[in-house]
Scaffold this motif. Structure first.
Motif, short mmCIF file in Angstrom:
data_model
loop_
_atom_site.label_atom_id
_atom_site.label_comp_id
_atom_site.label_asym_id
_atom_site.label_seq_id
_atom_site.Cartn_x
_atom_site.Cartn_y
_atom_site.Cartn_z
N LEU A 183 0.83 -1.21 0.00
CA LEU A 183 0.00 0.00 0.00
C LEU A 183 0.86 1.25 0.00
N TYR A 184 1.88 1.24 0.84
CA TYR A 184 2.79 2.39 0.91
C TYR A 184 3.45 2.62 -0.45
N GLN A 185 3.90 1.56 -1.11
CA GLN A 185 4.57 1.70 -2.40
C GLN A 185 3.61 2.25 -3.45
N ALA A 186 2.36 1.78 -3.43
CA ALA A 186 1.37 2.28 -4.39
C ALA A 186 1.11 3.77 -4.17
N CYS A 187 1.10 4.19 -2.91
CA CYS A 187 0.92 5.61 -2.62
C CYS A 187 2.15 6.41 -3.03
N LEU A 188 3.32 5.84 -2.78
CA LEU A 188 4.57 6.49 -3.17
C LEU A 188 4.61 6.71 -4.69
N ASP A 189 4.05 5.74 -5.43
CA ASP A 189 4.00 5.83 -6.89
C ASP A 189 2.79 6.62 -7.37
N HIS A 190 1.95 7.06 -6.44
CA HIS A 190 0.70 7.76 -6.77
C HIS A 190 -0.10 6.96 -7.80
N ASP A 191 -0.35 5.70 -7.44
CA ASP A 191 -1.07 4.77 -8.32
C ASP A 191 -2.41 4.40 -7.66
N PRO A 192 -3.47 5.17 -7.91
CA PRO A 192 -4.76 4.94 -7.24
C PRO A 192 -5.35 3.56 -7.51
N GLU A 193 -5.26 3.09 -8.76
CA GLU A 193 -5.87 1.80 -9.09
C GLU A 193 -5.19 0.66 -8.34
N ARG A 194 -3.86 0.69 -8.28
CA ARG A 194 -3.14 -0.37 -7.57
C ARG A 194 -3.43 -0.30 -6.08
N ALA A 195 -3.47 0.90 -5.52
CA ALA A 195 -3.78 1.06 -4.10
C ALA A 195 -5.17 0.53 -3.79
N ALA A 196 -6.13 0.80 -4.67
CA ALA A 196 -7.50 0.33 -4.46
C ALA A 196 -7.56 -1.20 -4.49
N ARG A 197 -6.82 -1.82 -5.42
CA ARG A 197 -6.80 -3.29 -5.49
C ARG A 197 -6.19 -3.89 -4.23
N ILE A 198 -5.12 -3.28 -3.74
CA ILE A 198 -4.43 -3.82 -2.57
C ILE A 198 -5.30 -3.71 -1.32
N ILE A 199 -5.93 -2.55 -1.11
CA ILE A 199 -6.75 -2.39 0.10
C ILE A 199 -7.97 -3.31 0.04
N THR A 200 -8.51 -3.53 -1.16
CA THR A 200 -9.65 -4.45 -1.29
C THR A 200 -9.24 -5.86 -0.91
N LEU A 201 -8.11 -6.31 -1.44
CA LEU A 201 -7.60 -7.64 -1.10
C LEU A 201 -7.27 -7.74 0.39
N HIS A 202 -6.67 -6.70 0.92
CA HIS A 202 -6.29 -6.64 2.34
C HIS A 202 -7.52 -6.83 3.23
N ILE A 203 -8.57 -6.10 2.94
CA ILE A 203 -9.79 -6.16 3.76
C ILE A 203 -10.51 -7.48 3.56
N GLU A 204 -10.63 -7.93 2.30
CA GLU A 204 -11.36 -9.17 2.03
C GLU A 204 -10.65 -10.39 2.61
N ASN A 205 -9.32 -10.42 2.56
CA ASN A 205 -8.57 -11.52 3.17
C ASN A 205 -8.82 -11.57 4.67
N THR A 206 -8.74 -10.40 5.30
CA THR A 206 -8.98 -10.34 6.74
C THR A 206 -10.40 -10.77 7.07
N ALA A 207 -11.37 -10.31 6.27
CA ALA A 207 -12.77 -10.65 6.51
C ALA A 207 -12.98 -12.16 6.46
N THR A 208 -12.42 -12.80 5.46
CA THR A 208 -12.58 -14.25 5.30
C THR A 208 -12.06 -15.00 6.51
#
Length: 229
Positions: A183-208
């Motif tokens: 997530l930090y790297q995606a923000c460092l690269d200012h890559d919104p789409e990649r950051a959105a994919r990572i946080i979605t996976l992060h939350i969904e993995n935790t939820a499962t």
């Protein structure tokens, strides 16, 4: 009529302390909360305690029962699934926006928090890691520039944090921590789409995994119940 500032400050202090006790497991689901005992514990009258518990009820952390009083709220698998579904919708959008607009100060804060989280893992200090984890996500969400959304996300996180702590204690910190680095790297690269994919996976993995833990605990509790006479 506006309430006195002193009363409000006491109410907020009690709410903060009880919220923390619920989230860290000191006050587990189903625990009866006695107003007189809480008033004595926090050195206040019953009124601020009752107001604080009403506030926590609105956050889903406690439940008022007629003729039974107040208890720490239980969370079912279905409720956790719903809360995480809402969180994905909100936090994905917040992180997507944050990654596009986060400044050097926000990035520096994220980096420091990541390093401190690594230190907490090395020291096997789970309480410290959770504190830093909350600060990391809040820093990222605040970079969205949408304070109302940040407030809503915070309330969702507080309600399910007690479940997350159980899951992390079993699964370990490295998986979530690696996603924090991504997530930090995606923000460092200012890559919104990649950051959105990572946080979605992060939350969904935790939820499962959290729902799996809750289901196992519910089954264990069911098997331990005595047969009806």
């Amino acid at each position: 009529m506006q309430k006195p500032v002193l009363t409000m400050s006491r109410t907020e202090a009690v709410a903060r302390n009880v919220r923390e006790a619920i989230v860290n497991g000191e006050m587990p689901p189903g625990m009866r909360l006695n107003l007189d005992e809480l008033a004595l514990r926090y050195g206040v009258s019953r009124m601020p305690v009752r107001e604080a518990l009403k506030q926590l009820e609105s956050e889903g952390l406690v439940t008022f029962y007629p003729y039974r009083g107040v208890e720490v709220a239980h969370l079912s698998v279905a409720e956790v699934e719903e809360l995480y579904a809402i969180r994905v919708l909100l936090e994905r959008r917040a992180v997507e926006r944050a990654a596009a607009r986060i400044d050097a100060s926000g990035l520096a804060k994220m980096k420091v928090l990541l390093e401190q989280m690594d230190e907490a893992i090395a020291a096997d200090d789970g309480a410290r890691w959770f504190e830093l984890n909350e600060a990391f996500h809040r820093t990222l969400n605040e970079a969205s520039g949408w304070p109302k959304m940040v407030e809503m996300i915070d309330k969702l996180r507080q309600n399910i944090e007690r479940c997350v702590r159980t899951y992390i204690a079993r699964a370990g910190y490295e998986g979530p921590q690696e996603q924090h680095r991504e997530l930090y790297q995606a923000c460092l690269d200012h890559d919104p789409e990649r950051a959105a994919r990572i946080i979605t996976l992060h939350i969904e993995n935790t939820a499962t995994l959290v729902m799996q833990v809750l289901a196992e605990e519910a089954e264990t509790h069911r098997q331990g119940d005595p047969e009806p006479a």
